[in-house]
Design a protein around this motif. Structure first.
Motif, PDB file in Angstrom:
ATOM      1  N   LEU A 216      57.244 -14.473  25.897  1.00 43.09           N
ATOM      2  CA  LEU A 216      55.955 -13.815  26.037  1.00 43.09           C
ATOM      3  C   LEU A 216      55.692 -12.976  24.790  1.00 43.09           C
ATOM      4  O   LEU A 216      56.605 -12.389  24.220  1.00 43.09           O
ATOM      5  CB  LEU A 216      55.945 -12.910  27.273  1.00 43.09           C
ATOM      6  CG  LEU A 216      56.119 -13.571  28.641  1.00 43.09           C
ATOM      7  CD1 LEU A 216      55.737 -12.586  29.744  1.00 43.09           C
ATOM      8  CD2 LEU A 216      55.280 -14.829  28.765  1.00 43.09           C
ATOM      9  N   THR A 217      54.431 -12.922  24.385  1.00 44.68           N
ATOM     10  CA  THR A 217      54.070 -12.053  23.258  1.00 44.68           C
ATOM     11  C   THR A 217      53.938 -10.624  23.775  1.00 44.68           C
ATOM     12  O   THR A 217      53.892 -10.380  24.982  1.00 44.68           O
ATOM     13  CB  THR A 217      52.721 -12.476  22.655  1.00 44.68           C
ATOM     14  OG1 THR A 217      51.696 -12.223  23.623  1.00 44.68           O
ATOM     15  CG2 THR A 217      52.716 -13.946  22.289  1.00 44.68           C
ATOM     16  N   ALA A 218      53.879  -9.685  22.836  1.00 46.60           N
ATOM     17  CA  ALA A 218      53.764  -8.269  23.197  1.00 46.60           C
ATOM     18  C   ALA A 218      52.530  -8.040  24.048  1.00 46.60           C
ATOM     19  O   ALA A 218      52.559  -7.309  25.047  1.00 46.60           O
ATOM     20  CB  ALA A 218      53.702  -7.413  21.938  1.00 46.60           C
ATOM     21  N   ARG A 219      51.431  -8.683  23.670  1.00 44.09           N
ATOM     22  CA  ARG A 219      50.184  -8.505  24.405  1.00 44.09           C
ATOM     23  C   ARG A 219      50.303  -9.055  25.815  1.00 44.09           C
ATOM     24  O   ARG A 219      49.812  -8.466  26.780  1.00 44.09           O
ATOM     25  CB  ARG A 219      49.062  -9.238  23.655  1.00 44.09           C
ATOM     26  CG  ARG A 219      47.669  -8.842  24.069  1.00 44.09           C
ATOM     27  CD  ARG A 219      47.413  -7.379  23.925  1.00 44.09           C
ATOM     28  NE  ARG A 219      45.993  -7.051  23.807  1.00 44.09           N
ATOM     29  CZ  ARG A 219      45.519  -5.832  23.791  1.00 44.09           C
ATOM     30  NH1 ARG A 219      46.353  -4.804  23.912  1.00 44.09           N
ATOM     31  NH2 ARG A 219      44.231  -5.606  23.657  1.00 44.09           N
ATOM     32  N   GLU A 220      50.947 -10.176  25.932  1.00 40.88           N
ATOM     33  CA  GLU A 220      51.119 -10.795  27.251  1.00 40.88           C
ATOM     34  C   GLU A 220      51.959  -9.900  28.153  1.00 40.88           C
ATOM     35  O   GLU A 220      51.665  -9.756  29.340  1.00 40.88           O
ATOM     36  CB  GLU A 220      51.753 -12.184  27.101  1.00 40.88           C
ATOM     37  CG  GLU A 220      50.776 -13.223  26.573  1.00 40.88           C
ATOM     38  CD  GLU A 220      51.440 -14.482  26.039  1.00 40.88           C
ATOM     39  OE1 GLU A 220      50.712 -15.390  25.607  1.00 40.88           O
ATOM     40  OE2 GLU A 220      52.692 -14.559  26.026  1.00 40.88           O
TER      41      GLU A 220
END
Lengths: 212, 212
Positions: free
Chosen positions: A150-154
């Motif tokens: 997962l990305t930081a935003r996710e």
DNA sequence: CGGGCGCTCTCCCTTTTGGGAGATGTCACG
DNA sequence: CGTGACATCTCCCAAAAGGGAGAGCGCCCG
């Protein structure tokens, strides 16, 4: 004799906010003639400070601690002392946590339900430059290496989903459109192989991507 | 002299699947002249068996263990020996867990991040017939005594919700109508003060109503 | 034996979620 | 300087969840 002992003994630092567990480790180490416990710390800050002062050969570090987490402490210590040998000793908190600790520079990852023998064997192995990760954990990490992370935003979105917030509310909090939050969700669900947002949250908790 | 020691010392049983922690407890108890560790167990079954055999004065019991949980062990022991003094010693797992342990007959509930002094003080207090629950835990339990608890059926539904199952799928698994599952959800959400099913799951996990 | 609680069911309506398919701007890395 | 990853946005549509209101049935407790 003090000199010869120093050069032969493995100097150890323990970091854990559970005093009883530290006492247990101390008791086990005391019985070993080639190991000496040089200091104990109860959180990440103390660990970094103690490491700078004493340069232990092997550090036994828990991950969940007040003030500064074990991962941060490992990162900080390894940035200053790339040769530091750190073994994580914790209750299992998911493959993502374990993977993060190893990425941060840990040389081993032990579970607290281990027996003395495993602890001692691992300390010696790590001191001599080896890495030690028990097969159960290695397997779990391996199961997910191929996955997209997962990305930081996710993660930011998923954290709010876990708090029971609707896409609309999350959008407002992050100052983006609801459509974008949906797009993030559409990216999160397949990455975690989750059936819906609720499942995504429980999976993320199990894997240590989110904390409770 | 053995006789006099036996009549004066508090005989203690420890139950925990973490060997290191048991070693820590053993080390702490050894330093006390009025306490003697008579046995150690690593799961609920062993605990019950050891209790029957030795009738310790005070039992220190973890909750999360393989084979048989601490709650079950407490229930079993107290059914046979209603005067048994059992102190739960665990990582905090939510007010519902703590409340369940106390309902099952535990005389105390300690967290593993305690210091030796608290452990010793609690053992003595409980041995003399008192109950000991730290204020933080008492407060958390108190916050929810007025709440309606989830019924067995509701927990069954919520467990499946946590697994990412839709109302329709849950209905099929439980062999009831989807409408009934919805009715259960409509009962669960206000009981947990949850905004939606995802929130309900995270709250239930935090409070120890569900396990991960 | 009557009342309450838990479990079940139904109908209706609104909001939310999830899936599919594109498209744009930015930033970093090679 | 291109290429990719990330974040952002839009439109459309079907499925699921949530909220309100009412009602029947069985079982246990007082």
């Amino acid at each position: 004799m003090t000199l010869s002992r120093q050069s032969e003994s493995i100097r150890i630092l323990t970091v854990d906010d559970h005093q009883l567990l530290r006492e247990g480790i101390a008791a086990v180490l005391e019985s070993q003639s080639d190991m000496v416990l040089v200091a104990q710390a109860t959180n990440g800050h103390e660990a970094v400070e103690a490491f700078r002062r004493l340069r232990p050969d092997v550090t036994l570090m828990d991950l969940r601690m007040p003030d500064m987490s074990g991962i941060e402490a490992i990162t900080t210590i390894r940035a200053e002392f790339p040769e530091a040998r750190i073994v994580v000793l914790t209750t299992y908190a998911g493959d993502a946590q374990a993977a993060a600790a190893l990425k941060a520079g840990a040389s081993g990852y032990l579970l607290k339900n281990l027996v003395r023998k495993e602890l001692l064997e691992t300390i010696r192995a790590v001191h001599s430059g080896k890495r030690r990760v028990p097969p159960e954990i290695a397997t779990e990490i391996a199961e997910h290496v191929a996955d997209d992370e997962l990305t930081a935003r996710e993660i930011e979105v998923l954290r709010r989903v876990a708090a029971g917030k609707s896409n609309k509310l999350i959008a407002a909090e992050l100052d983006i459109s609801e459509g974008t939050v949906k797009t993030h969700m559409k990216s999160i669900l397949p990455k975690l192989a989750a059936a819906d947002r609720t499942h995504a949250v429980t999976i993320a908790l199990k894997r240590g991507i989110l904390d409770l």
